[in-house]
Design an enzyme around this catalytic site. Structure first.
Site, PDB file in Angstrom:
ATOM      1  N   GLY A  22      -7.654  -0.761  -9.897  1.00  0.00           N
ATOM      2  CA  GLY A  22      -6.668  -0.183  -8.999  1.00  0.00           C
ATOM      3  C   GLY A  22      -6.452  -1.094  -7.809  1.00  0.00           C
TER       4      GLY A  22
ATOM      5  N   GLN B 238      -3.766  -3.756   0.406  1.00  0.00           N
ATOM      6  CA  GLN B 238      -4.833  -4.712   0.075  1.00  0.00           C
ATOM      7  C   GLN B 238      -4.290  -6.124  -0.131  1.00  0.00           C
ATOM      8  OE1 GLN B 238      -6.579  -1.850  -3.001  1.00  0.00           O
ATOM      9  NE2 GLN B 238      -8.343  -3.065  -2.364  1.00  0.00           N
TER      10      GLN B 238
ATOM     11  N   CYS C 273     -14.791  -1.809  -4.672  1.00  0.00           N
ATOM     12  CA  CYS C 273     -13.461  -2.050  -4.120  1.00  0.00           C
ATOM     13  C   CYS C 273     -13.220  -3.544  -4.020  1.00  0.00           C
ATOM     14  CB  CYS C 273     -13.364  -1.408  -2.732  1.00  0.00           C
ATOM     15  SG  CYS C 273     -11.777  -1.620  -1.926  1.00  0.00           S
ATOM     16  N   LEU C 274     -12.018  -3.973  -4.403  1.00  0.00           N
ATOM     17  CA  LEU C 274     -11.684  -5.394  -4.322  1.00  0.00           C
ATOM     18  C   LEU C 274     -11.665  -5.891  -2.876  1.00  0.00           C
ATOM     19  CD1 LEU C 274      -8.875  -5.513  -7.034  1.00  0.00           C
ATOM     20  CD2 LEU C 274     -11.275  -6.203  -7.258  1.00  0.00           C
TER      21      LEU C 274
ATOM     22  N   HIS D 197      -9.266   7.090  -4.475  1.00  0.00           N
ATOM     23  CA  HIS D 197      -9.752   5.876  -3.818  1.00  0.00           C
ATOM     24  C   HIS D 197      -8.570   5.046  -3.319  1.00  0.00           C
ATOM     25  CE1 HIS D 197     -12.451   2.196  -3.633  1.00  0.00           C
ATOM     26  NE2 HIS D 197     -11.237   1.644  -3.656  1.00  0.00           N
ATOM     27  N   GLU D 198      -7.588   4.808  -4.198  1.00  0.00           N
ATOM     28  CA  GLU D 198      -6.434   3.977  -3.822  1.00  0.00           C
ATOM     29  C   GLU D 198      -5.573   4.667  -2.767  1.00  0.00           C
ATOM     30  OE1 GLU D 198      -6.486   0.938  -4.558  1.00  0.00           O
ATOM     31  OE2 GLU D 198      -8.024   1.134  -6.107  1.00  0.00           O
TER      32      GLU D 198
ATOM     33  N   HIS E 245      -6.678   4.103   0.722  1.00  0.00           N
ATOM     34  CA  HIS E 245      -6.198   2.850   1.321  1.00  0.00           C
ATOM     35  C   HIS E 245      -4.880   3.065   2.063  1.00  0.00           C
ATOM     36  CE1 HIS E 245      -9.050  -0.146  -0.019  1.00  0.00           C
ATOM     37  NE2 HIS E 245      -8.995   0.316  -1.266  1.00  0.00           N
TER      38      HIS E 245
END
Length: 177
Positions: free
Chosen positions: A46, A51, A99-100, A141-142, A145
């Site tokens: 995701g 991000q 997480c990226l 989660h996304e 952000h």
């Protein structure tokens, strides 16, 4: 399509509250295509637009849970524009999230087990669907952000501080190598 640089904590842009998208147009589709390519290359499941430095309410997800005959993941990308949770279950599930933007760090996070989400897709078509399992966890989660929230914000102060110190130590080791 292009692979975009992924912003990592503690970059203050990750704390930006993203703005709604006014229209799904070719520029937005190009952004979503680039986000997807970036997510696959990372690799991740995701990615939110913030991000990659774009403060718009856009995210892409591909759990890649199914495999072909050769054992390679089957791509099944999903695009979410202006996603909104309209219902969440009282039952919670715990998932070891990463997480990226917080690379190589993982922690268990509790979230609602199921959520009903409204969103626009790649072509601007409206959807509403109840999601559960990993997809429910991933979209929550996304969507965090989009509000400037990272998964580490769901941890106790002690766990969060330990994880971020570990991340900084890892970065120092990589710079020294």
């Amino acid at each position: 399509m292009a692979i975009l640089p992924i912003i990592e904590t503690p970059d203050p842009r990750l704390r930006t509250i993203s703005t709604p998208v006014e229209a799904v147009d070719d520029d937005l589709r190009r952004l979503m295509d680039d986000m997807l390519e970036t997510m696959y290359a990372a690799p991740g499941i995701g990615l939110a637009a913030i991000q990659v430095g774009v403060p718009k309410r856009v995210l892409v997800i591909d759990l890649q849970e199914e495999e072909d005959e050769e054992g390679k993941p089957i791509k099944n990308p999903r695009y979410f524009v202006n996603p909104e949770i309209v219902w969440e279950s009282e039952d919670a599930s715990t998932y070891n999230e990463g997480c990226l933007s917080v690379p190589e760090m993982y922690a268990e996070v509790d979230r609602p087990k199921s959520v009903t989400v409204k969103w626009l897709d790649y072509d601007g078509k409206s959807h509403e669907e109840t999601l559960d399992g990993l997809l429910a966890t991933c979209i929550q989660h996304e969507m965090d952000h989009l509000e400037g929230i990272l998964f580490v914000d769901h941890l106790s102060r002690l766990k969060r501080d330990m994880l971020l110190k570990k991340l900084e130590k890892l970065r120092r080791q990589k710079r020294a190598a």
